[in-house]
Design a protein around this motif. Structure first.
Motif, PDB file in Angstrom:
ATOM      1  N   PHE A  55       0.831  -1.202   0.000  1.00 52.43           N
ATOM      2  CA  PHE A  55       0.000   0.000   0.000  1.00 52.43           C
ATOM      3  C   PHE A  55       0.868   1.255   0.000  1.00 52.43           C
ATOM      4  N   PHE A  56       1.997   1.214   0.744  1.00 50.94           N
ATOM      5  CA  PHE A  56       2.932   2.343   0.778  1.00 50.94           C
ATOM      6  C   PHE A  56       3.485   2.627  -0.614  1.00 50.94           C
ATOM      7  N   HIS A  57       3.621   1.595  -1.423  1.00 49.33           N
ATOM      8  CA  HIS A  57       4.121   1.754  -2.792  1.00 49.33           C
ATOM      9  C   HIS A  57       3.167   2.570  -3.667  1.00 49.33           C
ATOM     10  N   THR A  58       1.916   2.733  -3.243  1.00 49.86           N
ATOM     11  CA  THR A  58       0.989   3.568  -4.001  1.00 49.86           C
ATOM     12  C   THR A  58       1.586   4.954  -4.244  1.00 49.86           C
ATOM     13  N   TRP A  59       2.275   5.464  -3.227  1.00 48.07           N
ATOM     14  CA  TRP A  59       2.975   6.740  -3.359  1.00 48.07           C
ATOM     15  C   TRP A  59       4.433   6.520  -3.755  1.00 48.07           C
ATOM     16  N   HIS A  60       5.088   5.667  -2.972  1.00 38.52           N
ATOM     17  CA  HIS A  60       6.542   5.520  -3.057  1.00 38.52           C
ATOM     18  C   HIS A  60       6.908   4.378  -4.009  1.00 38.52           C
ATOM     19  N   VAL A  61       6.823   4.596  -5.275  1.00 38.67           N
ATOM     20  CA  VAL A  61       7.186   3.734  -6.419  1.00 38.67           C
ATOM     21  C   VAL A  61       6.239   3.998  -7.566  1.00 38.67           C
ATOM     22  N   LYS A  62       4.921   3.998  -7.284  1.00 33.14           N
ATOM     23  CA  LYS A  62       3.952   4.194  -8.374  1.00 33.14           C
ATOM     24  C   LYS A  62       3.807   5.669  -8.748  1.00 33.14           C
ATOM     25  N   ARG A  63       4.093   6.587  -7.817  1.00 33.49           N
ATOM     26  CA  ARG A  63       4.071   8.023  -8.154  1.00 33.49           C
ATOM     27  C   ARG A  63       5.459   8.645  -8.017  1.00 33.49           C
ATOM     28  N   ILE A  64       6.084   8.445  -6.865  1.00 31.45           N
ATOM     29  CA  ILE A  64       7.482   8.872  -6.712  1.00 31.45           C
ATOM     30  C   ILE A  64       8.325   7.732  -7.256  1.00 31.45           C
ATOM     31  N   LYS A  65       9.149   8.007  -8.252  1.00 30.52           N
ATOM     32  CA  LYS A  65       9.925   6.909  -8.837  1.00 30.52           C
ATOM     33  C   LYS A  65      11.270   7.410  -9.356  1.00 30.52           C
ATOM     34  N   PRO A  66      12.247   6.527  -9.443  1.00 35.56           N
ATOM     35  CA  PRO A  66      13.584   6.936  -9.897  1.00 35.56           C
ATOM     36  C   PRO A  66      13.621   7.279 -11.380  1.00 35.56           C
ATOM     37  N   LYS A  67      14.571   8.101 -11.712  1.00 39.30           N
ATOM     38  CA  LYS A  67      14.735   8.556 -13.094  1.00 39.30           C
ATOM     39  C   LYS A  67      14.861   7.392 -14.066  1.00 39.30           C
ATOM     40  N   GLU A  68      15.613   6.353 -13.647  1.00 44.46           N
ATOM     41  CA  GLU A  68      15.874   5.231 -14.551  1.00 44.46           C
ATOM     42  C   GLU A  68      14.628   4.388 -14.826  1.00 44.46           C
ATOM     43  N   LEU A  69      13.607   4.493 -13.977  1.00 43.70           N
ATOM     44  CA  LEU A  69      12.390   3.691 -14.152  1.00 43.70           C
ATOM     45  C   LEU A  69      11.205   4.546 -14.585  1.00 43.70           C
ATOM     46  N   TYR A  70      11.492   5.723 -15.087  1.00 48.12           N
ATOM     47  CA  TYR A  70      10.428   6.641 -15.488  1.00 48.12           C
ATOM     48  C   TYR A  70      10.205   6.532 -16.996  1.00 48.12           C
ATOM     49  N   ALA A  71       8.966   6.238 -17.382  1.00 43.13           N
ATOM     50  CA  ALA A  71       8.584   6.154 -18.801  1.00 43.13           C
ATOM     51  C   ALA A  71       9.535   5.241 -19.579  1.00 43.13           C
ATOM     52  N   VAL A  72       9.721   4.023 -19.072  1.00 37.33           N
ATOM     53  CA  VAL A  72      10.670   3.102 -19.691  1.00 37.33           C
ATOM     54  C   VAL A  72       9.950   2.057 -20.542  1.00 37.33           C
ATOM     55  N   ALA A  73      10.723   1.428 -21.407  1.00 38.42           N
ATOM     56  CA  ALA A  73      10.215   0.280 -22.152  1.00 38.42           C
ATOM     57  C   ALA A  73      10.106  -0.899 -21.199  1.00 38.42           C
ATOM     58  N   LEU A  74       8.995  -1.603 -21.236  1.00 34.74           N
ATOM     59  CA  LEU A  74       8.754  -2.688 -20.298  1.00 34.74           C
ATOM     60  C   LEU A  74       9.157  -4.054 -20.842  1.00 34.74           C
ATOM     61  N   ASP A  75       9.787  -4.093 -21.996  1.00 38.63           N
ATOM     62  CA  ASP A  75      10.155  -5.380 -22.591  1.00 38.63           C
ATOM     63  C   ASP A  75      11.619  -5.736 -22.344  1.00 38.63           C
ATOM     64  N   LYS A  76      12.307  -4.951 -21.481  1.00 42.40           N
ATOM     65  CA  LYS A  76      13.693  -5.274 -21.153  1.00 42.40           C
ATOM     66  C   LYS A  76      14.009  -4.747 -19.759  1.00 42.40           C
ATOM     67  N   GLU A  77      15.102  -5.253 -19.190  1.00 46.28           N
ATOM     68  CA  GLU A  77      15.492  -4.852 -17.845  1.00 46.28           C
ATOM     69  C   GLU A  77      15.907  -3.383 -17.797  1.00 46.28           C
ATOM     70  N   GLN A  78      15.616  -2.751 -16.676  1.00 44.74           N
ATOM     71  CA  GLN A  78      16.073  -1.390 -16.418  1.00 44.74           C
ATOM     72  C   GLN A  78      16.900  -1.406 -15.128  1.00 44.74           C
ATOM     73  N   TYR A  79      18.004  -0.716 -15.123  1.00 46.90           N
ATOM     74  CA  TYR A  79      18.942  -0.765 -14.001  1.00 46.90           C
ATOM     75  C   TYR A  79      18.990   0.567 -13.266  1.00 46.90           C
ATOM     76  N   THR A  80      18.963   0.500 -11.927  1.00 49.06           N
ATOM     77  CA  THR A  80      19.019   1.709 -11.118  1.00 49.06           C
ATOM     78  C   THR A  80      19.708   1.413  -9.792  1.00 49.06           C
ATOM     79  N   GLU A  81      20.423   2.403  -9.259  1.00 51.69           N
ATOM     80  CA  GLU A  81      21.026   2.279  -7.936  1.00 51.69           C
ATOM     81  C   GLU A  81      20.064   2.685  -6.829  1.00 51.69           C
TER      82      GLU A  81
END
Length: 366
Positions: A55-81
Motif C-alpha cells: 500500500f505504501f508503494h501507491t505513493w513511493h514507487v507508483k508516483r514517486i519513482k527513480p529517473k531510470e524507471l520513469y517512462a521506460v520500455a517494459l520489454d527489457k530490464e532497467q537498471y538503477t542504484e
C-alpha cells in the motif's frame, strides 16, 4: 478505491504493487482462524506488514519513482542504484506503520526490528556487495539467487530498511528532534511524486541538505558505497534502546527475543530434516561447516559415529569443546565421505532489543 487482491496458498509469499491495488500471495495457514479473529498472531502480523508494504508503494514507487524507471520500455530490464530508497524505505515504513496505527505494540515492533538486524548480520554477503551495487544488480543477482547468495550479495530490502532506520535516527539526533525521515518523504512527494518528476540518484542527500539543512555526506558514503557496518547499534543506543548480541538458540531462531539458552558450538550451515540424517541447504563462509568442506546437498549422517538428526544436532554439538576435532560422516552424490570438523565457539549472530530509557525510545517511536 484500493483493492488487496490476495491469493491464499500453502506457503507462498509476495506482493506486487499497482496504481490502485496490489496482488498478494500468502499462506492460508498463517491467517487467524475464526476462533482467533481478535488475536494478533505472528503470521497475521506478517500479512499486515505485507499489505502495509504494498500500500505504501501507491505513493513511493507508483508516483514517486527513480529517473531510470520513469517512462521506460517494459520489454527489457532497467537498471538503477535507487532501489535502496524505494524498497528499503518501504521496508522500514511497513512495520513502523503498524506500530503507528496501534495494530502492534512497541514490544512487537522492536522484536521485528531485532529480527531484521539479525538477518542482516547473518549475511556474509554484506561484506562483498554495497547496497547500491545490490540495487543495480537486482536483475542479474538478487532475482537469480542460488545457494551461495548469502556469501556474496546483500538485500536492498533488508539492508535498505536498516539504513532507513539509521537515517531516521540520525536525522532526529542531528536536528535535535526537529526533523525525521517523514520530512524527507513529504519533500519527495511534494517535489517529485505530486509533480510527476522522477528522482535523481542523490535525491535524498539533496533534500536533507537543501530543505532540512543537514549534510550527512559521511553517513551516505559509508552506507551506500562501502561494505562497512551500518551504525545501528550506536544510533539505537542514543534513543534508549540496547542491542543484545548472542548466539542463536536453535536453527529456527530468527532473533528479536533475548536468548535464554544459546547454543555453545557453531555449525555454520542451514539444514533440513531427512528420514536419516540432515541435508545441507546452505553453507556460510568462515564457519566450522565451511572449513570442514561441507557442501550444499550433502547429507550428514553422523557426528563422531553418532547418528544425527535435526532434533539432536545442537545437543551433539554442545557435547563438543572448542578446538575438538571430530569426524563427519557424509553422503555426497551417494558416496560416503569422512570430513574433519573442528569445533568453534558459537558466533553472536542474533540480535534482540531492550528499552533501557523509555523516554528516549518514545522520542523515536511515538
Amino acid at each position: 478505491r484500493y483493492q488487496f487482491i490476495t491469493l491464499l496458498t500453502d506457503n507462498a509469499f509476495g506482493g506486487l504493487e499497482h496504481m490502485s491495488s496490489t496482488a498478494l500471495m500468502f499462506s492460508r495457514n498463517d491467517l487467524p482462524s475464526l476462533f482467533d479473529a481478535n488475536k494478533m498472531t505472528d503470521g497475521y502480523q506478517v500479512f499486515l506488514s505485507l499489505c502495509s508494504h504494498e500500500f505504501f508503494h501507491t505513493w513511493h514507487v507508483k508516483r514517486i519513482k527513480p529517473k531510470e524507471l520513469y517512462a521506460v520500455a517494459l520489454d527489457k530490464e532497467q537498471y538503477t542504484e535507487q532501489l535502496w530508497i524505494y524498497e528499503g524505505f518501504t521496508s522500514y515504513y511497513d512495520d513502523f506503520s503498524l506500530l503507528r496505527c496501534a495494530l502492534i505494540t512497541q514490544q512487537q515492533y522492536l522484536k521485528v526490528v531485532g529480527q531484521n538486524l539479525t538477518r542482516l548480520i547473518r549475511n556474509k554477503g554484506r561484506f562483498k556487495q554495497t547496497i547500491t551495487e545490490s540495487s543495480f544488480d537486482a536483475w542479474t543477482k538478487f532475482y537469480k539467487q542460488d545457494e551461495s547468495a548469502i556469501n556474496n550479495i546483500v538485500s536492498y530490502y533488508n539492508k535498505g530498511a536498516v539504513l532507513a532506520m539509521c537515517l531516521d535516527l540520525l536525522i532526529k539526533h542531528q536536528s535535535n528532534g526537529n526533523y525525521t525521515l517523514d520530512d524527507v518523504m513529504r519533500q519527495l512527494w511534494k517535489q517529485h511524486g505530486k509533480l510527476n518528476i522522477p528522482t535523481p540518484i542523490d535525491v535524498v542527500q539533496s533534500i536533507l541538505k537543501t530543505q532540512l539543512n543537514l549534510d550527512l555526506y559521511d553517513f551516505f558514503q559509508l552506507a551506500l558505497y562501502s561494505t562497512e557496518e551500518l551504525p545501528f547499534n550506536e544510533l539505537l543506543n542514543k534513543f534508549g534502546v540496547k542491542c543484545h548480541f548472542s548466539p542463536r538458540e536453535n536453527f529456527d531462531d530468527k532473533g528479536g527475543v533475548i536468548a535464554t539458552s544459546p547454543i555453545k558450538i557453531d555449525f555454520g550451515a542451514q539444514i533440513k530434516a531427512r528420514e536419516i540424517g540432515i541435508q545441507v541447504v546452505q553453507v556460510t563462509e568462515q564457519t566450522a561447516a565451511y572449513e570442514s568442506g561441507l557442501q550444499v546437498d550433502d547429507v550428514l549422517i553422523a557426528i563422531d559415529k553418532w547418528v544425527v538428526s535435526k532434533e539432536n544436532l545442537i545437543a551433539q554439538l554442545n557435547f563438543l569443546t572448542v578446538g575438538q576435532s571430530v569426524q563427519l560422516s557424509v553422503l555426497r552424490d551417494k558416496k560416503l565421505k569422512q570430513l574433519t570438523f573442528i569445533a568453534v565457539a558459537a558466533h553472536n549472530d542474533t540480535i534482540a532489543l531492550e528499552v533501557i530509557n523509555q523516554a528516549l525510545c518514545s522520542s523515536w517511536l511515538e
